[in-house]
Write a protein that holds these residues in place. Sequence first.
Motif, short mmCIF file in Angstrom:
data_model
loop_
_atom_site.label_atom_id
_atom_site.label_comp_id
_atom_site.label_asym_id
_atom_site.label_seq_id
_atom_site.Cartn_x
_atom_site.Cartn_y
_atom_site.Cartn_z
N HIS A 211 -2.36 5.74 -2.20
CA HIS A 211 -3.52 6.45 -2.73
C HIS A 211 -3.19 7.89 -3.12
CE1 HIS A 211 -3.24 6.98 1.60
NE2 HIS A 211 -3.86 8.15 1.44
N TYR A 212 -1.96 8.31 -2.98
CA TYR A 212 -1.60 9.66 -3.41
C TYR A 212 -1.15 9.63 -4.88
CZ TYR A 212 -2.02 11.63 1.26
OH TYR A 212 -2.52 12.06 2.45
N HIS B 290 -1.37 18.15 3.68
CA HIS B 290 -2.07 17.84 4.92
C HIS B 290 -1.67 16.48 5.46
CE1 HIS B 290 -4.49 21.36 4.80
NE2 HIS B 290 -4.99 21.08 3.61
N GLU B 291 -0.62 15.90 4.90
CA GLU B 291 -0.22 14.57 5.36
C GLU B 291 0.31 14.68 6.78
OE1 GLU B 291 2.11 12.33 2.48
OE2 GLU B 291 1.28 13.56 0.86
N LYS B 292 -0.41 14.07 7.69
CA LYS B 292 -0.07 14.13 9.13
C LYS B 292 1.36 13.67 9.36
CE LYS B 292 -3.31 15.06 12.30
NZ LYS B 292 -3.20 16.43 12.79
N LEU C 222 3.91 1.78 1.27
CA LEU C 222 4.52 2.10 2.56
C LEU C 222 5.86 2.81 2.36
CD1 LEU C 222 4.16 1.64 5.66
CD2 LEU C 222 5.67 -0.36 5.38
N PHE D 124 0.90 6.70 -7.21
CA PHE D 124 0.37 5.82 -8.29
C PHE D 124 0.73 6.33 -9.67
CE2 PHE D 124 -3.62 8.11 -6.96
CZ PHE D 124 -3.95 8.76 -8.15
N LEU E 294 -8.21 4.30 -5.73
CA LEU E 294 -7.08 4.89 -6.42
C LEU E 294 -6.62 6.09 -5.58
CD1 LEU E 294 -5.25 5.28 -8.95
CD2 LEU E 294 -7.00 6.88 -9.78
N GLY F 106 -2.09 8.10 5.76
CA GLY F 106 -1.49 6.79 5.52
C GLY F 106 -0.99 6.08 6.78
N HIS G 188 0.82 -1.23 0.00
CA HIS G 188 0.00 0.00 0.00
C HIS G 188 0.84 1.26 0.00
CE1 HIS G 188 -3.13 -2.88 0.77
NE2 HIS G 188 -2.54 -3.25 1.90
N ALA H 237 10.16 3.63 12.03
CA ALA H 237 9.41 2.65 11.24
C ALA H 237 7.92 2.63 11.57
CB ALA H 237 10.01 1.26 11.46
N ALA H 238 7.59 2.75 12.88
CA ALA H 238 6.18 2.66 13.27
C ALA H 238 5.37 3.84 12.75
CB ALA H 238 6.07 2.60 14.79
N ASN H 239 6.07 4.95 12.53
CA ASN H 239 5.37 6.16 12.07
C ASN H 239 5.34 6.32 10.56
OD1 ASN H 239 4.86 6.82 14.71
ND2 ASN H 239 6.68 8.11 14.90
N LEU H 240 5.98 5.38 9.85
CA LEU H 240 5.95 5.45 8.38
C LEU H 240 4.52 5.17 7.92
CD1 LEU H 240 9.32 3.63 7.64
CD2 LEU H 240 8.84 6.08 7.44
N GLN H 241 4.18 5.75 6.78
CA GLN H 241 2.78 5.71 6.36
C GLN H 241 2.60 5.06 4.98
OE1 GLN H 241 2.53 9.97 6.80
NE2 GLN H 241 1.14 9.80 8.55
N GLU H 242 1.35 4.65 4.73
CA GLU H 242 1.02 4.06 3.43
C GLU H 242 0.55 5.17 2.50
OE1 GLU H 242 -1.95 1.14 4.27
OE2 GLU H 242 -0.62 -0.10 5.49
N LYS H 243 1.16 5.28 1.34
CA LYS H 243 0.90 6.43 0.49
C LYS H 243 0.39 6.06 -0.91
CE LYS H 243 2.64 9.50 3.44
NZ LYS H 243 1.79 10.44 4.16
#
Lengths: 582, 345
Positions: free
Chosen positions: A152-153, A176-178, A127, A157, B208, B336, A125, A144-150
């Motif tokens: 959908h940006y 606005h990515e936290k 990451l 994609f 998406l 995310g 996803h 590592a725990a704070n890394l995010q899945e991106k």
Amino acid sequence: MKFPDHIKIGIGFKLGFLLAAFGILATSLTGYYFYTSSRNMLTSAAERDLLTATQVVGRNMKIIIDVIAEDAQLLAAIPETRNVFNSSADLTAERDKKILADTFTAMLSAHPEYFQIRLISAIRHGLELVRIDRDGRVLTRVLAANLQEKAHYPYVFDTLRLGRGDIYLSDITINHEKGAHSGLNKPTVTVSTPVISRSGKTLGLIVINIDLNGLSSILKSNLPIAYQLYLSNQWGDLLIHPDATQTFGFDQGRRILIQDFFEPVSTLIKGKGTSVVMNVEAGPKKQGGHVAAFVRLPFGDTIEKRFVILGLSQPLDNIVRETTKLGLDTIQIILAFSGLALILSALVSRVVTGPLHAVVGAINHFSKERVISTLPLTRNDELGLLSRSFYDMQTEIMAHLTELNESRKALDHLAQHDTLTGLPNRRMFFDRLEHAIANSRRSGKQLAVLFVDLDHFKEINDTLGHASGDKVLINVAILLMASVREVDTVARLGGDEFVVLLDTIDGQQHVMTVAQKLHDRFQQVMQMDGHELPVHASIGISIFPRDGKDAGELMQNADRAMYNAKNQGRNAFGFLEGGPEG
Amino acid sequence: MLRLACRLFAALSLALSLPAHAVETLRVLAWPGYADSDLVKVFEARFDVHVEVSLVSSDDVLREKISAHQGKDFDVFAANTAEMQHYISQQLVVPLRLSGIPNTAYQLPRFRDLQAIPGITRQGQVFAIPYTFSEMGLIYDRKQFRTPPTSMAAMWDPRYKGRVLAFDTSSHNFSIASLLLGGSPFLIEGQQFGRVTEHLIALRRNVLTFYTLPEESVRLFREHSVALLFANYGSQQLKLLRDAGADVGYVIPREGALAWLDCWAITRGAKNQRLAESWINYTLEADVSGELTRRQGLANTLEASPLTGDADKIIWLKPVENAQRRATLWSRIISGDQPEKFLAR
């Protein structure tokens, strides 16, 4: 004859005024057109300059983004990046990530306009695998725990669809990515490129987040302070604006569109043309007018046909200041030339009216004193013609006047003289007598009137004919004239009657002497066409004031004295009563 | 001299202002397109009044304007059902006399049953009259769906992974997720938030992306062969896609579509309630409401929309249990954060 003064004001003033008006009008019109065309020239030059500046800023932006893209490509190409995906053991993977993190950190410290550099996985996803954030003055590696899945940006994609070395530019948005540290809630654009294995498999991507404010500072750094920078996306949403509250309206659920501020930009947004230049009445902060230039710049992948609108504006004041100076200069020139026109027109009016005044003076002089003055006869222009015509007229009038005077004199003479003898007639004689009496009364002197009547003149006329009679009369006139002083008057009263006025006599004796002398002359024979003809006269005398108080009395008494002489036998002279006789 | 000028000016302004005072003024606060000047003129002529229209573009601005001076600045305004509770609670609006708004009789049955519409009544009193609405159905690609989707759950369907467009909003997304999980859309119990969040993470992993602007959705739809789209902008968005050449259909899912419903309400400070009611009645005339649909592409309350049948379930927006909590969670979800991170809290 008042009108010469009037003419002096009239023609001189009118001509001068007309000439001056023409002069001033011509100067003012020329000045005005010069000013407007120059101002237009200045404005369009300013517009051109502004457009060029905008294009240069656009090129600079492209260069800056290209440099960032090169950084991203470099990071995607180095073996350390691929190693992160290849490591099977957790331990080695961690080591490879540490190496990459150090590289990211180095790059972030070299580029203060970078917010963040990340390596993102194509799987799991999207990451994040390695992520360094700018956090104020420090650079932080995200745990590592704070890394995010991106996944959908779009920057993930869309980048994952690209080939090796290709670059993806995101839309410019508020981040606005936290957990984005310094980049949180700041305007951002991301530059990303895929990481592709040797076998061609897309493993993930490198993403560099750019501080839009930093980018705009760099772009503005080389511009004059009065220039203002604008940037919008392809829909016109404002991203950079001098008033920061007018940007990213869509982020707060409203649209603040550049075409609402600068209407002509809508043509660029519709895809027509690549640049527009315009004059805006009121500036973005309600200041004075602006000149603004906008260019459409391709943004990101050419296939997507995305673009941004970049613009610069410059207060009209800067240009107006130039044109105001130009206007003032023009006014000075107009004033100077108008003054010159006034002087010239005064001179010209004097050149024209001078000769006119001379002509008028000559007319005046002529009408008052009948004297022909000098005129500008030799001039070849209308004034010369006028002078010549007037001169001709003057000459003609003078000739007529002379003729008239002469006829008048002849008429006067005729009225006061006897036509046959040329002696004064009765009328003139009485005039002179009255005059002489008046003088005598004043001076106290005496005067005398001698009444002379020819004896037997009728017989002469009858025997010798009237022609001879006339000749006798003429000869008598000559005789009388020759016998008296110049101051005395001899006149013919009519027929054979003559009269003599002795002006100012010294007593009766004096009169007697003159009468005696006359009598003597009448005793001589008169020569007449070969004949000898005796002509005698009887003479009566009266003396003022003794024999009469006025002309009538004097004449009457002289007449009576003459009759006395006739009665006593003719050819004699004497006074009225008992006077001495010759 | 100056004093004289002042006196003249005063006399002049008095003279000029007299006729304006003579005519009654109705102060309308509305959204763009709700009170177009040509329609306003007809009303002015008919009632021999002057209408002053002010426009708002966000709920927050609307609250600000009506709250100022206890609603004395405006007579009548339009707000959606989720907002209306606020105005009723703050006593900024007055109960309406339906006798003064006879055109309500011609509204569709859905809008006549005022008690069924949340937020516009309280204790049997009606505080607002529906005027226009927009529901958020599903837009789908006809080529990729042999039969139209029937539920919002299709957005979670792994068959469409990477081909779903959801909207970037905290409130609606939580409402939909809660609804699909069998809960209430506007009232999520404290212990349910974990499940709903988890469900939204699942959505995040299936879509998406989450779009913001309608134009953006069109671009994404075309470039990424999107199969399914949450139509936050309703019929307007459908038109936009069709205009762009997309072969798309539109459905109201069986669990219901969220919809905002803008209603007219009369302020406590209204000078002439009867006139304000006449205004509301006027906007409910077939011509006026019809123009709204024709010009703005928004559904009116008199004619049945071609997109929504009588049987379709429409869920009018209501205030949510805790908008702040939803927003905070949503910002973490869309950023995310991994599921474990939520559990850790």
